[in-house]
Design an enzyme around this catalytic site. Structure first.
Site, PDB file in Angstrom:
ATOM      1  N   LYS A   1       2.058   1.335   8.591  1.00 22.32           N
ATOM      2  CA  LYS A   1       1.830   0.554   7.460  1.00 22.32           C
ATOM      3  C   LYS A   1       2.685   0.770   6.240  1.00 22.32           C
ATOM      4  CE  LYS A   1      -1.661  -0.360   3.671  1.00 22.32           C
ATOM      5  NZ  LYS A   1      -2.976  -0.249   3.159  1.00 22.32           N
TER       6      LYS A   1
ATOM      7  N   ASP B   1       0.946  -1.121  -3.659  1.00 23.23           N
ATOM      8  CA  ASP B   1      -0.241  -1.891  -3.339  1.00 23.23           C
ATOM      9  C   ASP B   1      -1.114  -2.141  -4.688  1.00 23.23           C
ATOM     10  OD1 ASP B   1      -2.389  -3.171  -2.484  1.00 23.23           O
ATOM     11  OD2 ASP B   1      -3.193  -1.709  -1.464  1.00 23.23           O
TER      12      ASP B   1
ATOM     13  N   LYS C   1      -6.210  -4.087  -8.394  1.00 22.64           N
ATOM     14  CA  LYS C   1      -6.998  -2.796  -8.517  1.00 22.64           C
ATOM     15  C   LYS C   1      -7.314  -2.513 -10.089  1.00 22.64           C
ATOM     16  CE  LYS C   1      -5.061  -0.590  -4.506  1.00 22.64           C
ATOM     17  NZ  LYS C   1      -6.394  -0.562  -3.300  1.00 22.64           N
TER      18      LYS C   1
ATOM     19  N   ASP D   1       1.386   4.010  -0.174  1.00 23.49           N
ATOM     20  CA  ASP D   1       0.676   2.950   0.545  1.00 23.49           C
ATOM     21  C   ASP D   1       1.691   2.701   1.937  1.00 23.49           C
ATOM     22  OD1 ASP D   1      -1.703   2.040   1.351  1.00 23.49           O
ATOM     23  OD2 ASP D   1      -1.210  -0.088   0.428  1.00 23.49           O
TER      24      ASP D   1
ATOM     25  N   ARG E   1      -4.287  -3.944   6.880  1.00 20.20           N
ATOM     26  CA  ARG E   1      -4.565  -4.766   8.170  1.00 20.20           C
ATOM     27  C   ARG E   1      -4.010  -5.925   8.505  1.00 20.20           C
ATOM     28  NH1 ARG E   1     -10.936  -4.937   6.514  1.00 20.20           N
ATOM     29  NH2 ARG E   1      -9.928  -2.681   5.584  1.00 20.20           N
TER      30      ARG E   1
HETATM   31  N1  BES Z   1      -4.106   1.238   0.301  1.00 18.75           N
HETATM   32  C1  BES Z   1      -5.500   0.651   0.134  1.00 18.75           C
HETATM   33  C2  BES Z   1      -6.403   1.781   0.422  1.00 18.75           C
HETATM   34  C3  BES Z   1      -6.224   3.303  -0.218  1.00 18.75           C
HETATM   35  C4  BES Z   1      -7.269   3.543  -1.243  1.00 18.75           C
HETATM   36  C5  BES Z   1      -5.217   4.205   0.322  1.00 18.75           C
HETATM   37  C6  BES Z   1      -7.160   4.652  -1.828  1.00 18.75           C
HETATM   38  C7  BES Z   1      -5.184   5.258  -0.522  1.00 18.75           C
HETATM   39  C8  BES Z   1      -5.938   5.704  -1.564  1.00 18.75           C
HETATM   40  C9  BES Z   1      -6.011  -0.646   0.817  1.00 18.75           C
HETATM   41  O1  BES Z   1      -4.764  -1.487   0.764  1.00 18.75           O
HETATM   42  C10 BES Z   1      -7.225  -0.965   0.308  1.00 18.75           C
HETATM   43  O2  BES Z   1      -7.100  -1.636  -0.853  1.00 18.75           O
HETATM   44  N2  BES Z   1      -8.308  -1.079   0.988  1.00 18.75           N
HETATM   45  C11 BES Z   1      -9.428  -1.670   0.550  1.00 18.75           C
HETATM   46  C12 BES Z   1     -10.132  -2.413   1.541  1.00 18.75           C
HETATM   47  C13 BES Z   1     -11.172  -3.233   1.111  1.00 18.75           C
HETATM   48  C14 BES Z   1     -10.772  -4.321   0.089  1.00 18.75           C
HETATM   49  C15 BES Z   1     -11.743  -3.888   2.443  1.00 18.75           C
HETATM   50  C16 BES Z   1     -10.428  -0.393   0.053  1.00 18.75           C
HETATM   51  O3  BES Z   1     -10.640   0.559   0.595  1.00 18.75           O
HETATM   52  O4  BES Z   1     -11.221  -0.397  -0.840  1.00 18.75           O
HETATM   53 ZN    ZN Z   2      -3.001  -0.653   0.846  1.00 23.34          ZN
HETATM   54 ZN    ZN Z   3      -4.857  -2.853  -0.695  1.00 24.71          ZN
END
Ligand code: BES
Ligand code: ZN
Ligand code: ZN
Length: 491
Positions: free
Chosen positions: A260, A265, A272, A282, A345
């Site tokens: 990835k 992000d 966020k 990320d 994903r």
């Molecule tokens: N890049 C983030 C995940 C992440 C969070 C990496 C904290 C490192 C530290 C990912 O793209 C994300 O935002 N995932 C969401 C998924 C959800 C919306 C289904 C999450 O984990 O909340």
């Molecule tokens: Zn992400």
């Molecule tokens: Zn994300």
């Protein structure tokens, strides 16, 4: 300038100079220094605990100006990872003491079932990992220059395998440090285009690595609708990278590494609301692929390896993808975007589908996919999920061997039902379960088709929130570069 010795801790209360092991030269050194080391131990100023350091001036009694005693902890707990931590501690101490040349031996630190080569490799790995700091952007306030120049380890045994072990430790840890540097680099300096350039640089440096970069037009031609959708809110074009390595002797086994590469992000329109400043990391999965390729170019495993990087920036603007939009992935499957922050994903879906076309024996995807990984297994363990037990077990073993623990989570089919509701083939979020790490894997599973596949969620292990293990500072860890290299060398 400095001589180092190692010293175990003793169980129980009473400190003892017997801790200074003869085989390491500790007792002789103590005699030459007129009992100063044993006295320090008796006075309870040093106990040999793991991570403990005692440095003593030698006042001309021996050639070296300083003796550094490194605590090794209790012998029963001693492991290869203890040696990595000791290597790191020694390098950090040497630089703090402004020392140029360090020498010592590691005869005392024997470990059952581990050859001397393994101990030397681990110690070297720790030294190189422990010496990394992210200083590229410190221009005005110059960090204190590192003084350490040479680092000698004398060991008993056959020279060639021992030297090879040291060289391998250096290659592996330097590869992890390359990954760390890429991850630490801020998003303005690490766009999808920059990330692709970093992959190309490895291919330029090593003749046995090939690298093909797809720009936005080629990505369109490949019908990678998910990568395009994620990047459409950004001014930065996406990129897709295909790296490949072939061994000298033809091999039937081919491993595909998929990373990835979200260079930032923001969450997109589902912006966020916290900790956005960490989201330059990320692209750690992609950076892992690049680090691994730098190492295998030199270590030349016996199997074919292909690397795939899906790079995009997840921003928000008038052209950004919207919750409820429906996109078509390269695989032809349609996805309803419920949450624009579940973008990893999406880009991986296209990358996995492309990887499948190369007919790999095994697929390993690595992604900072879910914050939930930290809740499932914490900061030092990487969750792994997959459809092939042999492959999972091999990676569990590789992670254990290199001190990057991995733990298997189940793929619970029941949690997938929620993804299948709605107007598209799949939703990208909202499957109805709180197990976000498992749900992330469930989304990816189909895109690996019928191949043997595993997913490593490195959201919590690619970045250290505080200095730990061999890492001198907060920031990228290079996890799981060493695990993957170990796995690839196991064939
Ligand atoms: N890049 C983030 C995940 C992440 C969070 C990496 C904290 C490192 C530290 C990912 O793209 C994300 O935002 N995932 C969401 C998924 C959800 C919306 C289904 C999450 O984990 O909340
Ligand atoms: Zn992400
Ligand atoms: Zn994300």
């Amino acid at each position: 300038d400095a001589v180092f010795i190692t010293c175990f801790a003793k169980e129980g209360e009473k400190p003892s100079a017997a801790l200074l092991l003869k085989s390491d030269g500790g007792q002789e050194l103590d005699k030459l220094l007129e009992g100063q080391i044993s006295k320090t131990i008796q006075e309870r100023l040093f106990a040999g605990k793991e991570g403990e350091i005692l440095s003593l001036p030698t006042f001309g009694k021996i050639k070296a100006k300083t003796v550094v005693v490194i605590g090794a902890g209790l012998q029963k707990n001693f492991s290869l990872d203890s040696l990595r931590r000791m290597g790191a501690k020694l390098v950090q101490t040497a630089n703090a003491l402004k020392v140029k040349n360090v020498a010592g031996q590691l005869e005392a630190t024997r470990i059952k079932n581990h050859a001397p080569q393994e101990r030397l490799q681990a110690f070297t790995e720790g030294a190189v990992l422990g010496d990394y700091n992210f200083t590229t952007f410190k221009k005005k306030e110059v960090p204190p220059a590192k003084t350490l120049k040479t680092f000698r380890i004398s060991a008993k045994g056959n020279k060639t395998p021992l030297q090879k072990a040291i060289a391998q430790g250096e290659i592996v840890a330097t590869a992890a440090n390359l990954t760390r540097e890429l991850v630490n680099t801020p998003p303005g300096h690490m766009t999808p285009t920059d990330l692709a350039k970093a992959a190309q640089e490895v291919a330029k440096k090593y003749k046995n690595i090939r690298c093909k970069v797809f720009g936005v037009n080629e990505i369109k031609k490949e019908k990678m609708g998910a990568i395009l959708a994620v990047s459409q809110g950004s001014d930065e074009p996406p990129s897709f990278v295909h790296l490949s390595y072939k061994p000298a002797k033809k091999s039937k086994t081919k491993v595909a590494l998929v990373g990835k590469g979200i260079t930032f992000d923001s969450g997109g329109l589902n912006i966020k609301t916290r900790e956005m400043e960490f989201m330059k990391m990320d692209m750690a999965g992609a950076a892992t692929v690049i680090g691994v390729f730098q190492a295998i170019a030199q270590l030349k495993p016996n199997i074919e390896v292909e690397g795939f990087i899906a790079a995009a920036e997840n921003l928000l603007s008038g052209s950004a993808i919207k919750p409820s939009d429906i996109i078509t992935t390269r695989a032809g499957r349609t996805v309803e975007i419920i949450n624009t922050d579940a973008e990893g994903r999406l880009v991986l879906a296209d990358a996995l589908d492309y990887a499948c076309d190369q007919n790999p024996t095994y697929i390993i995807d690595m992604a900072t996919l879910t914050g939930g990984a930290a809740y499932a297994v914490g900061e030092i363990i990487t969750p792994i999920l997959g459809n092939d037990k042999t492959l999972v077990d091999k990676i569990l073993a590789a992670g254990k061997a290199v001190g990057e623990p991995v733990w298997e989570l189940p793929i619970v089919k029941e949690y997938k039902k929620g993804y299948l509701k709605g107007p598209a083939d799949l939703k990208n979020s909202g499957s109805g379960s709180k197990a976000s790490t498992i749900c992330g894997a469930l989304f990816l599973e189909d895109f690996a088709r019928k191949n043997k596949w595993v997913h490593m969620d490195i959201a919590s292990t690619a970045w250290a929130d505080e200095p730990m293990k061999y890492y001198a500072e907060v920031g990228a860890t290079g996890n799981p570069v060493r695990t993957i290299i170990n796995f690839l060398l196991s064939f």
